[in-house]
Design a protein around this motif. Structure first.
Motif, PDB file in Angstrom:
ATOM      1  N   ASN A   1     -28.268  66.526  -9.354  1.00 34.04           N
ATOM      2  CA  ASN A   1     -28.917  67.580 -10.316  1.00 34.04           C
ATOM      3  C   ASN A   1     -28.229  69.044  -9.751  1.00 34.04           C
ATOM      4  OD1 ASN A   1     -30.383  65.506 -10.894  1.00 34.04           O
ATOM      5  ND2 ASN A   1     -31.932  66.050  -9.228  1.00 34.04           N
ATOM      6  N   LEU A   2     -27.282  69.235  -9.049  1.00 35.84           N
ATOM      7  CA  LEU A   2     -26.631  70.369  -8.490  1.00 35.84           C
ATOM      8  C   LEU A   2     -25.290  70.661  -9.460  1.00 35.84           C
ATOM      9  CD1 LEU A   2     -27.356  70.503  -4.749  1.00 35.84           C
ATOM     10  CD2 LEU A   2     -28.355  71.748  -6.565  1.00 35.84           C
ATOM     11  N   PRO A   3     -24.968  71.881  -9.648  1.00 37.98           N
ATOM     12  CA  PRO A   3     -23.937  72.312 -10.175  1.00 37.98           C
ATOM     13  C   PRO A   3     -22.529  71.988  -9.325  1.00 37.98           C
ATOM     14  CG  PRO A   3     -24.511  74.134  -9.553  1.00 37.98           C
ATOM     15  CD  PRO A   3     -25.617  73.232  -9.218  1.00 37.98           C
ATOM     16  N   GLU A   4     -21.109  71.700 -10.054  1.00 40.95           N
ATOM     17  CA  GLU A   4     -19.990  71.582  -9.399  1.00 40.95           C
ATOM     18  C   GLU A   4     -19.939  72.646  -8.381  1.00 40.95           C
ATOM     19  OE1 GLU A   4     -16.327  70.061 -11.349  1.00 40.95           O
ATOM     20  OE2 GLU A   4     -17.501  70.246 -13.185  1.00 40.95           O
ATOM     21  N   GLN A   5     -19.416  72.575  -6.819  1.00 36.84           N
ATOM     22  CA  GLN A   5     -19.053  73.669  -6.388  1.00 36.84           C
ATOM     23  C   GLN A   5     -17.735  73.759  -5.727  1.00 36.84           C
ATOM     24  OE1 GLN A   5     -22.244  74.153  -3.417  1.00 36.84           O
ATOM     25  NE2 GLN A   5     -23.826  73.890  -4.813  1.00 36.84           N
ATOM     26  N   TYR A   6     -17.113  74.810  -5.432  1.00 31.69           N
ATOM     27  CA  TYR A   6     -15.728  74.928  -4.869  1.00 31.69           C
ATOM     28  C   TYR A   6     -15.938  75.895  -3.819  1.00 31.69           C
ATOM     29  CZ  TYR A   6     -14.910  73.016  -9.481  1.00 31.69           C
ATOM     30  OH  TYR A   6     -14.948  72.346 -10.685  1.00 31.69           O
ATOM     31  N   GLU A   7     -14.938  75.901  -2.872  1.00 32.78           N
ATOM     32  CA  GLU A   7     -14.700  76.738  -2.010  1.00 32.78           C
ATOM     33  C   GLU A   7     -13.414  77.488  -2.166  1.00 32.78           C
ATOM     34  OE1 GLU A   7     -15.635  77.152   2.707  1.00 32.78           O
ATOM     35  OE2 GLU A   7     -13.933  75.700   2.368  1.00 32.78           O
TER      36      GLU A   7
ATOM     37  N   ILE B   1     -21.894  76.833 -13.335  1.00 33.79           N
ATOM     38  CA  ILE B   1     -23.105  76.703 -13.947  1.00 33.79           C
ATOM     39  C   ILE B   1     -22.824  76.651 -15.252  1.00 33.79           C
ATOM     40  CG2 ILE B   1     -25.584  77.754 -14.316  1.00 33.79           C
ATOM     41  CD1 ILE B   1     -24.977  78.991 -11.520  1.00 33.79           C
ATOM     42  N   GLU B   2     -23.212  75.561 -16.072  1.00 40.03           N
ATOM     43  CA  GLU B   2     -23.200  75.382 -17.531  1.00 40.03           C
ATOM     44  C   GLU B   2     -24.420  76.023 -18.134  1.00 40.03           C
ATOM     45  OE1 GLU B   2     -20.463  74.287 -19.193  1.00 40.03           O
ATOM     46  OE2 GLU B   2     -19.443  73.938 -17.250  1.00 40.03           O
ATOM     47  N   PRO B   3     -24.344  76.706 -19.211  1.00 37.40           N
ATOM     48  CA  PRO B   3     -25.296  77.426 -19.789  1.00 37.40           C
ATOM     49  C   PRO B   3     -26.247  76.139 -20.551  1.00 37.40           C
ATOM     50  CG  PRO B   3     -23.447  78.261 -20.720  1.00 37.40           C
ATOM     51  CD  PRO B   3     -22.913  77.086 -19.769  1.00 37.40           C
ATOM     52  N   ALA B   4     -27.726  76.197 -20.454  1.00 37.49           N
ATOM     53  CA  ALA B   4     -28.561  75.248 -20.936  1.00 37.49           C
ATOM     54  C   ALA B   4     -28.539  75.235 -22.772  1.00 37.49           C
ATOM     55  CB  ALA B   4     -29.926  75.212 -20.576  1.00 37.49           C
TER      56      ALA B   4
END
Length: 67
Positions: A48-54, A64-67
């Protein structure tokens, strides 16, 4: 849309990346073909969480993709 994740807030990349040596010419993160080129992908903690990067500077960035 890329955002920088801080402890209790979301920041626009231009607030952080403008002074980064790894940013592109316009001061934006190097985002190409759905990947952050100036960082590494983090393991997704939940579906349920967006892709994350460091990024190279240690900031956590989410796509975060717009709904």
């Amino acid at each position: 849309m890329l955002v920088i994740l801080m402890e209790d807030q979301l920041l626009q990349p231009q607030q952080v990346c403008q002074s980064c040596l790894m940013a592109d010419r316009s001061g934006q993160p190097r985002w190409q073909q759905g990947r952050l080129r100036c960082g590494r992908a983090l393991e997704k903690p939940s579906e349920n969480l967006p892709e994350q990067y460091e990024c190279q500077m240690g900031f956590r960035i989410a796509n975060i993709e717009p709904a």
